[in-house]
Design a protein around this motif. Structure first.
Motif, PDB file in Angstrom:
ATOM      1  N   THR A   5      32.515  20.171 -21.397  1.00 36.54           N
ATOM      2  CA  THR A   5      33.033  21.532 -21.500  1.00 36.54           C
ATOM      3  C   THR A   5      34.536  21.522 -21.727  1.00 36.54           C
ATOM      4  O   THR A   5      35.259  20.733 -21.122  1.00 36.54           O
ATOM      5  CB  THR A   5      32.705  22.314 -20.207  1.00 36.54           C
ATOM      6  OG1 THR A   5      31.284  22.311 -20.028  1.00 36.54           O
ATOM      7  CG2 THR A   5      33.188  23.750 -20.283  1.00 36.54           C
ATOM      8  N   VAL A   6      34.986  22.423 -22.589  1.00 29.72           N
ATOM      9  CA  VAL A   6      36.407  22.648 -22.832  1.00 29.72           C
ATOM     10  C   VAL A   6      36.709  24.093 -22.453  1.00 29.72           C
ATOM     11  O   VAL A   6      35.968  25.000 -22.840  1.00 29.72           O
ATOM     12  CB  VAL A   6      36.755  22.423 -24.323  1.00 29.72           C
ATOM     13  CG1 VAL A   6      38.141  22.940 -24.661  1.00 29.72           C
ATOM     14  CG2 VAL A   6      36.622  20.953 -24.682  1.00 29.72           C
ATOM     15  N   SER A  87      24.743  23.558 -32.101  1.00 27.74           N
ATOM     16  CA  SER A  87      24.269  22.743 -30.969  1.00 27.74           C
ATOM     17  C   SER A  87      25.058  22.963 -29.680  1.00 27.74           C
ATOM     18  O   SER A  87      24.668  22.472 -28.633  1.00 27.74           O
ATOM     19  CB  SER A  87      24.323  21.260 -31.343  1.00 27.74           C
ATOM     20  OG  SER A  87      25.670  20.838 -31.531  1.00 27.74           O
ATOM     21  N   THR A  88      26.174  23.708 -29.745  1.00 29.08           N
ATOM     22  CA  THR A  88      26.982  23.960 -28.555  1.00 29.08           C
ATOM     23  C   THR A  88      27.195  25.468 -28.429  1.00 29.08           C
ATOM     24  O   THR A  88      26.840  26.228 -29.341  1.00 29.08           O
ATOM     25  CB  THR A  88      28.344  23.233 -28.640  1.00 29.08           C
ATOM     26  OG1 THR A  88      29.102  23.773 -29.724  1.00 29.08           O
ATOM     27  CG2 THR A  88      28.168  21.729 -28.847  1.00 29.08           C
ATOM     28  N   LEU A 103      42.525  35.941 -22.111  1.00 25.72           N
ATOM     29  CA  LEU A 103      41.420  35.396 -22.890  1.00 25.72           C
ATOM     30  C   LEU A 103      41.020  34.073 -22.266  1.00 25.72           C
ATOM     31  O   LEU A 103      41.862  33.230 -21.970  1.00 25.72           O
ATOM     32  CB  LEU A 103      41.856  35.176 -24.341  1.00 25.72           C
ATOM     33  CG  LEU A 103      40.807  34.545 -25.266  1.00 25.72           C
ATOM     34  CD1 LEU A 103      40.957  35.101 -26.673  1.00 25.72           C
ATOM     35  CD2 LEU A 103      40.885  33.036 -25.298  1.00 25.72           C
ATOM     36  N   ARG A 104      39.714  33.914 -22.043  1.00 26.24           N
ATOM     37  CA  ARG A 104      39.181  32.642 -21.547  1.00 26.24           C
ATOM     38  C   ARG A 104      38.097  32.199 -22.533  1.00 26.24           C
ATOM     39  O   ARG A 104      37.134  32.915 -22.755  1.00 26.24           O
ATOM     40  CB  ARG A 104      38.600  32.798 -20.139  1.00 26.24           C
ATOM     41  CG  ARG A 104      38.040  31.481 -19.581  1.00 26.24           C
ATOM     42  CD  ARG A 104      37.554  31.633 -18.145  1.00 26.24           C
ATOM     43  NE  ARG A 104      38.666  31.922 -17.241  1.00 26.24           N
ATOM     44  CZ  ARG A 104      38.831  33.088 -16.591  1.00 26.24           C
ATOM     45  NH1 ARG A 104      37.963  34.063 -16.729  1.00 26.24           N
ATOM     46  NH2 ARG A 104      39.857  33.257 -15.791  1.00 26.24           N
ATOM     47  N   LEU A 105      38.287  31.040 -23.127  1.00 25.32           N
ATOM     48  CA  LEU A 105      37.314  30.463 -24.040  1.00 25.32           C
ATOM     49  C   LEU A 105      36.704  29.255 -23.354  1.00 25.32           C
ATOM     50  O   LEU A 105      37.433  28.357 -22.912  1.00 25.32           O
ATOM     51  CB  LEU A 105      38.012  30.052 -25.347  1.00 25.32           C
ATOM     52  CG  LEU A 105      37.154  29.420 -26.437  1.00 25.32           C
ATOM     53  CD1 LEU A 105      37.752  29.727 -27.809  1.00 25.32           C
ATOM     54  CD2 LEU A 105      36.992  27.915 -26.277  1.00 25.32           C
ATOM     55  N   VAL A 106      35.377  29.252 -23.219  1.00 28.55           N
ATOM     56  CA  VAL A 106      34.671  28.128 -22.610  1.00 28.55           C
ATOM     57  C   VAL A 106      33.668  27.605 -23.635  1.00 28.55           C
ATOM     58  O   VAL A 106      32.772  28.333 -24.062  1.00 28.55           O
ATOM     59  CB  VAL A 106      33.950  28.541 -21.302  1.00 28.55           C
ATOM     60  CG1 VAL A 106      33.241  27.339 -20.685  1.00 28.55           C
ATOM     61  CG2 VAL A 106      34.938  29.153 -20.309  1.00 28.55           C
ATOM     62  N   HIS A 107      33.857  26.353 -24.049  1.00 27.53           N
ATOM     63  CA  HIS A 107      32.987  25.712 -25.040  1.00 27.53           C
ATOM     64  C   HIS A 107      32.148  24.676 -24.308  1.00 27.53           C
ATOM     65  O   HIS A 107      32.682  23.700 -23.781  1.00 27.53           O
ATOM     66  CB  HIS A 107      33.856  25.062 -26.124  1.00 27.53           C
ATOM     67  CG  HIS A 107      33.088  24.606 -27.310  1.00 27.53           C
ATOM     68  ND1 HIS A 107      33.703  24.314 -28.502  1.00 27.53           N
ATOM     69  CD2 HIS A 107      31.770  24.384 -27.511  1.00 27.53           C
ATOM     70  CE1 HIS A 107      32.779  23.942 -29.386  1.00 27.53           C
ATOM     71  NE2 HIS A 107      31.605  23.969 -28.791  1.00 27.53           N
ATOM     72  N   GLY A 109      28.533  22.131 -23.835  1.00 32.98           N
ATOM     73  CA  GLY A 109      27.497  21.350 -24.509  1.00 32.98           C
ATOM     74  C   GLY A 109      28.022  20.305 -25.475  1.00 32.98           C
ATOM     75  O   GLY A 109      27.252  19.759 -26.271  1.00 32.98           O
ATOM     76  N   LEU A 110      29.305  20.014 -25.408  1.00 31.39           N
ATOM     77  CA  LEU A 110      29.872  19.009 -26.316  1.00 31.39           C
ATOM     78  C   LEU A 110      29.338  17.621 -25.944  1.00 31.39           C
ATOM     79  O   LEU A 110      29.174  17.308 -24.771  1.00 31.39           O
ATOM     80  CB  LEU A 110      31.397  19.062 -26.278  1.00 31.39           C
ATOM     81  CG  LEU A 110      31.956  20.342 -26.916  1.00 31.39           C
ATOM     82  CD1 LEU A 110      33.368  20.626 -26.445  1.00 31.39           C
ATOM     83  CD2 LEU A 110      31.893  20.254 -28.434  1.00 31.39           C
ATOM     84  N   PRO A 111      29.048  16.777 -26.966  1.00 30.38           N
ATOM     85  CA  PRO A 111      28.285  15.554 -26.709  1.00 30.38           C
ATOM     86  C   PRO A 111      29.079  14.359 -26.182  1.00 30.38           C
ATOM     87  O   PRO A 111      28.469  13.383 -25.748  1.00 30.38           O
ATOM     88  CB  PRO A 111      27.708  15.220 -28.092  1.00 30.38           C
ATOM     89  CG  PRO A 111      28.693  15.783 -29.055  1.00 30.38           C
ATOM     90  CD  PRO A 111      29.219  17.036 -28.400  1.00 30.38           C
ATOM     91  N   SER A 112      30.407  14.412 -26.214  1.00 31.88           N
ATOM     92  CA  SER A 112      31.166  13.223 -25.814  1.00 31.88           C
ATOM     93  C   SER A 112      32.584  13.620 -25.414  1.00 31.88           C
ATOM     94  O   SER A 112      33.056  14.715 -25.727  1.00 31.88           O
ATOM     95  CB  SER A 112      31.242  12.230 -26.978  1.00 31.88           C
ATOM     96  OG  SER A 112      31.996  12.800 -28.041  1.00 31.88           O
ATOM     97  N   ALA A 113      33.254  12.680 -24.750  1.00 27.77           N
ATOM     98  CA  ALA A 113      34.659  12.895 -24.396  1.00 27.77           C
ATOM     99  C   ALA A 113      35.505  13.068 -25.648  1.00 27.77           C
ATOM    100  O   ALA A 113      36.438  13.866 -25.678  1.00 27.77           O
ATOM    101  CB  ALA A 113      35.165  11.712 -23.557  1.00 27.77           C
ATOM    102  N   GLU A 114      35.171  12.336 -26.705  1.00 25.26           N
ATOM    103  CA  GLU A 114      35.908  12.454 -27.963  1.00 25.26           C
ATOM    104  C   GLU A 114      35.749  13.845 -28.558  1.00 25.26           C
ATOM    105  O   GLU A 114      36.714  14.448 -29.036  1.00 25.26           O
ATOM    106  CB  GLU A 114      35.444  11.398 -28.975  1.00 25.26           C
ATOM    107  CG  GLU A 114      35.740   9.961 -28.577  1.00 25.26           C
ATOM    108  CD  GLU A 114      34.786   9.392 -27.518  1.00 25.26           C
ATOM    109  OE1 GLU A 114      35.151   8.380 -26.898  1.00 25.26           O
ATOM    110  OE2 GLU A 114      33.698   9.946 -27.295  1.00 25.26           O
ATOM    111  N   ALA A 115      34.518  14.361 -28.530  1.00 20.91           N
ATOM    112  CA  ALA A 115      34.271  15.715 -29.056  1.00 20.91           C
ATOM    113  C   ALA A 115      35.010  16.749 -28.214  1.00 20.91           C
ATOM    114  O   ALA A 115      35.564  17.713 -28.753  1.00 20.91           O
ATOM    115  CB  ALA A 115      32.767  16.011 -29.093  1.00 20.91           C
ATOM    116  N   CYS A 116      35.037  16.554 -26.893  1.00 21.72           N
ATOM    117  CA  CYS A 116      35.783  17.475 -26.020  1.00 21.72           C
ATOM    118  C   CYS A 116      37.265  17.451 -26.374  1.00 21.72           C
ATOM    119  O   CYS A 116      37.889  18.508 -26.499  1.00 21.72           O
ATOM    120  CB  CYS A 116      35.588  17.114 -24.549  1.00 21.72           C
ATOM    121  SG  CYS A 116      34.007  17.636 -23.872  1.00 21.72           S
ATOM    122  N   ALA A 117      37.830  16.263 -26.541  1.00 20.27           N
ATOM    123  CA  ALA A 117      39.255  16.158 -26.842  1.00 20.27           C
ATOM    124  C   ALA A 117      39.566  16.830 -28.181  1.00 20.27           C
ATOM    125  O   ALA A 117      40.543  17.579 -28.293  1.00 20.27           O
ATOM    126  CB  ALA A 117      39.680  14.690 -26.868  1.00 20.27           C
TER     127      ALA A 117
END
Length: 145
Positions: A5-6, A87-88, A103-107, A109-117
């Protein structure tokens, strides 16, 4: 701490109605993120947007609660990011505060730490551009294109 999650928060000196309009109007959306796109702003409605020239984001709107909340699926149809289209989930909440909107954005279901970053960097970049637009300014050309 969620590893998939981001979360990006930003105070915007504009009313929630103003900020919300940048998520539900094609031209306003493209004024802060993307160079082209097709959007159907209703629950279940699809969207497809060319974000940077090389990366095409695709998903569907899940929930649209005027001036308060917007939920849509997210992923990449084209580009190098291993996050499949739809997919997320991205949830935007707009909370009125005395001098504007939180504003709060919450993303999720991201598949990896790299995708989160990568998505943290991306959403931070685009939420900053949105903030400038919603406050009546011009963020200028997107240097990510």
């Amino acid at each position: 701490m969620n590893t998939d999650t981001v979360t990006v928060e930003r105070h915007i000196a504009a009313r929630p109605e103003t900020v919300f309009s940048f998520f539900t109007d094609r031209d306003k959306w493209l004024s802060w993120m993307g160079r082209d796109g097709e959007f159907t702003f209703e629950p279940g409605g699809p969207y497809r947007t060319n974000v940077t020239g090389d990366n095409i984001a695709e998903g569907r709107f899940v929930e649209i609660d005027p001036f308060k909340r917007l939920v849509f699926t997210w992923g990449w149809a084209d580009g190098g990011m291993p996050v499949p289209a739809g997919s997320t989930t991205v949830e935007i909440t707009l909370e009125p505060v005395p001098d504007g909107t939180l504003l709060r954005l919450v993303h999720r279901g991201l598949p990896s730490a790299e995708a989160c970053a990568a998505h943290r960097e991306g959403w931070t970049h685009y939420v900053q551009r949105l903030t400038v637009r919603a406050e009546g300014g011009d963020p200028g050309p997107d240097d990510w294109m």
